[in-house]
Design a protein around this motif. Structure first.
Motif, PDB file in Angstrom:
ATOM      1  N   SER A  67       0.809  -1.225   0.000  1.00 58.10           N
ATOM      2  CA  SER A  67       0.000   0.000   0.000  1.00 58.10           C
ATOM      3  C   SER A  67       0.844   1.277   0.000  1.00 58.10           C
ATOM      4  CB  SER A  67      -0.966  -0.019   1.186  1.00 58.10           C
ATOM      5  OG  SER A  67      -1.772   1.130   1.186  1.00 58.10           O
ATOM      6  N   PRO A  68       1.797   1.458   0.935  1.00 59.63           N
ATOM      7  CA  PRO A  68       2.605   2.690   0.892  1.00 59.63           C
ATOM      8  C   PRO A  68       3.498   2.773  -0.340  1.00 59.63           C
ATOM      9  CG  PRO A  68       3.458   1.179   2.562  1.00 59.63           C
ATOM     10  CD  PRO A  68       2.143   0.627   2.107  1.00 59.63           C
ATOM     11  N   VAL A 120      -3.918  13.010   8.804  1.00 60.45           N
ATOM     12  CA  VAL A 120      -3.663  12.793   7.378  1.00 60.45           C
ATOM     13  C   VAL A 120      -3.388  14.124   6.685  1.00 60.45           C
ATOM     14  CG1 VAL A 120      -4.665  11.982   5.215  1.00 60.45           C
ATOM     15  CG2 VAL A 120      -5.043  10.683   7.314  1.00 60.45           C
ATOM     16  N   LEU A 188      -5.554   4.071  12.593  1.00 60.03           N
ATOM     17  CA  LEU A 188      -6.448   3.680  11.502  1.00 60.03           C
ATOM     18  C   LEU A 188      -7.178   2.395  11.870  1.00 60.03           C
ATOM     19  CD1 LEU A 188      -3.901   4.352   8.652  1.00 60.03           C
ATOM     20  CD2 LEU A 188      -6.111   5.507   8.843  1.00 60.03           C
ATOM     21  N   SER A 200      -5.782   2.457   5.501  1.00 58.85           N
ATOM     22  CA  SER A 200      -4.880   3.187   4.596  1.00 58.85           C
ATOM     23  C   SER A 200      -4.948   2.637   3.174  1.00 58.85           C
ATOM     24  CB  SER A 200      -3.435   3.120   5.108  1.00 58.85           C
ATOM     25  OG  SER A 200      -2.948   1.792   5.093  1.00 58.85           O
ATOM     26  N   ILE A 203      -7.015   4.805   0.979  1.00 60.34           N
ATOM     27  CA  ILE A 203      -6.329   5.997   0.492  1.00 60.34           C
ATOM     28  C   ILE A 203      -5.518   5.659  -0.750  1.00 60.34           C
ATOM     29  CG2 ILE A 203      -4.626   7.778   1.077  1.00 60.34           C
ATOM     30  CD1 ILE A 203      -5.429   7.493   3.994  1.00 60.34           C
ATOM     31  N   THR A 204      -4.849   4.510  -0.713  1.00 58.63           N
ATOM     32  CA  THR A 204      -4.057   4.078  -1.866  1.00 58.63           C
ATOM     33  C   THR A 204      -4.947   3.819  -3.075  1.00 58.63           C
ATOM     34  OG1 THR A 204      -2.360   3.120  -0.435  1.00 58.63           O
ATOM     35  CG2 THR A 204      -2.435   2.349  -2.712  1.00 58.63           C
ATOM     36  N   GLY A 262       0.172   6.839   7.274  1.00 57.41           N
ATOM     37  CA  GLY A 262      -0.352   5.481   7.224  1.00 57.41           C
ATOM     38  C   GLY A 262       0.488   4.497   8.014  1.00 57.41           C
ATOM     39  N   GLY A 266      -0.748   3.133  11.666  1.00 53.57           N
ATOM     40  CA  GLY A 266      -1.092   1.774  11.290  1.00 53.57           C
ATOM     41  C   GLY A 266      -0.171   0.757  11.915  1.00 53.57           C
TER      42      GLY A 266
END
Length: 356
Positions: A67-68, A120, A188, A200, A203-204, A262, A266
Motif C-alpha cells: 500500500s505505501p 492525514v 487507523l 490506509s 487511500i491508496t 499510514g 497503522g
C-alpha cells in the motif's frame, strides 16, 4: 488498408517487455548468488516467493506493505513523467510522519472522529512542504532536484532522531528513541480481523484512481509531459516550467507524507527511527518497473512488497543477511535500467537504419 493503420514502434513494444526481462535477469542472477552462498536456488526462491503467501496473514502483510509503495509511486510518477526526478520520497515520508505524529501526540487520550483526518492532512502538508524546498531551490537557484531531494532525506532523518530522542521521547520508554504508543482516535481502523490491514489501503485505492483520472483526462498532465519531453515546445506553447516543478514535487511529497501517516497510525503505531524500511527509495523502482502506469505500478508494488516479505522469511529460514532484500531490489533496478538503455539505443538505432 493495413498500410494506413498506425504501427507501434518495435522499441515501444519492447519497452513493455523490459520489466519482464529485468525480473528474469534478477532471478537468474539470484540463482547464481544462492549457489555461491551454498543454498539451493529452488528452495531459496520457494522461501522468497511462495512461503510468505501460504497463509491469510501473509497475504495481509503483502497488502499492508504494498500500500505505501504504490501510494508513493503514484506521486513520484507525476514528476517522472515531467522529467522531475524526486529522490527524496523517504524524507518526505518521514516529515509527513512527524507532522501527523505531532498531532497524534498533542491529542493523545482524546476522542474525536476529526483527529485521524487531521493527522492525514498534517502528513500531507509536511510531505508537501518537504517537496516544496527542492522546488524553491530549483526554480530560484537552478539547483539540481536529484541532489537536493536526496540530501533532504538525511536532514529529515536527523530531525526525526532529534524529536524521538528529545522532546517527543516516551518518558516510560526505558530511554529508547521512540514516542508514546498511539491509541484510540489516532489509529487507523483494522479492516481484517487477525491481520494488520487497515484503512490506509482505501487511500491508496483512491490515489490510483485519481492518478489514472489525472493522466488520462487532465490537460495539466499533458502540459507536464510536454514540459518534460520537449521543453522548447512547452515554452513555445506558453506552458510554465516553474509550475511543472512546483506541482510535481509538492504532489509527490504530499503522497509520501500521507504514506508516512499510514505507517505511524497503522502497523508501526508510534514515531521511531524505523518508521520506514526504505519505502521512499523502493517506490522509485515501483514507479519505473510499472512504466509510470497506474495499474502497472500496482502490480510492481505487490512484487516489491513480496521482496520485503521474502527477505524477512529468508533471514529466518535460511539465515541469510538482512541485506538480501536490498540486494534483490538493487538488481531489479539495475537490470531494468540496463534493459531500457538497450531498447532505447540499440533497437531504436536498428529500427531507424535504412536498408541498403
Amino acid at each position: 488498408m493495413h498500410l494506413l493503420e498506425p504501427r507501434a514502434h518495435p522499441s515501444q513494444l519492447m519497452k513493455w517487455l523490459s520489466p519482464l526481462i529485468a525480473i528474469a535477469l534478477m532471478l537468474i542472477t539470484g540463482s547464481l548468488l544462492f549457489l555461491a552462498l551454498d543454498k539451493n536456488p529452488i528452495e531459496a526462491f520457494k522461501v522468497f516467493f511462495i512461503d510468505p503467501l501460504t497463509s491469510s496473514y501473509g497475504w495481509g502483510e503483502l497488502l499492508i506493505k504494498a500500500s505505501p509503495l504504490i501510494l508513493i509511486a503514484q506521486g513520484l510518477a507525476i514528476g517522472f513523467r515531467a522529467r522531475i526526478f524526486n529522490i527524496g520520497a523517504e524524507g518526505q515520508l518521514i516529515m509527513g510522519a512527524l507532522f501527523g505524529g505531532g498531532i497524534a501526540i498533542t491529542f493523545q487520550g482524546m476522542t474525536g472522529w476529526w483527529i485521524l483526518p487531521l493527522m492525514v492532512i498534517g502528513g500531507a502538508i509536511g510531505g508537501a512542504l518537504w517537496g516544496a524546498l527542492p522546488a524553491l531551490l530549483k526554480t530560484q537557484f537552478n539547483a539540481e532536484e536529484t541532489l537536493t531531494t536526496l540530501m533532504l532525506n538525511y536532514v529529515a532523518t536527523f530531525i526525526l532522531l532529534y524529536m524521538v530522542n528529545g522532546p517527543w521521547r516516551d518518558p516510560a520508554g526505558m530511554n529508547f528513541p521512540q514516542s508514546i504508543m498511539f491509541d484510540g482516535s489516532t489509529l487507523l481502523p483494522i479492516l481484517i480481523e487477525g491481520s494488520r490491514v487497515n484503512a490506509s489501503v482505501f487511500i491508496t485505492l483512491f490515489a490510483v484512481f485519481a492518478f489514472w483520472l489525472f493522466t488520462s483526462r487532465s490537460f495539466l498532465s499533458y502540459q507536464l509531459e510536454v514540459g518534460g519531453q520537449a521543453p522548447a515546445a512547452s515554452r513555445y506553447a506558453g506552458f510554465s516550467a516553474k509550475r511543472t516543478v512546483w506541482f510535481s514535487l509538492c504532489i509527490s511529497g504530499m503522497m509520501a507524507g500521507i504514506a508516512g501517516v499510514g505507517e505511524i497510525a497503522g502497523p508501526v503505531g508510534q514515531l521511531n527511527p524505523n518508521i520506514s524500511p526504505g519505502y521512499g527509495f523502493a517506490a522509485i523502482i515501483v514507479a519505473y518497473l510499472g512504466r509510470l502506469n497506474p495499474i502497472g505500478m500496482v502490480l510492481s508494488g505487490f512484487l516489491m512488497a513480496l521482496l520485503y516479505l521474502g527477505g524477512e522469511a529468508a533471514q529466518m529460514a535460511m539465515q541469510l543477511p538482512a541485506a538480501i532484500t536490498g540486494l534483490f531490489q538493487g538488481m531489479l533496478l539495475f537490470f531494468l535500467l540496463g534493459s531500457d538503455a538497450f531498447i532505447e539505443n540499440r533497437l531504436r538505432r536498428r529500427a531507424g537504419a535504412k536498408p541498403a
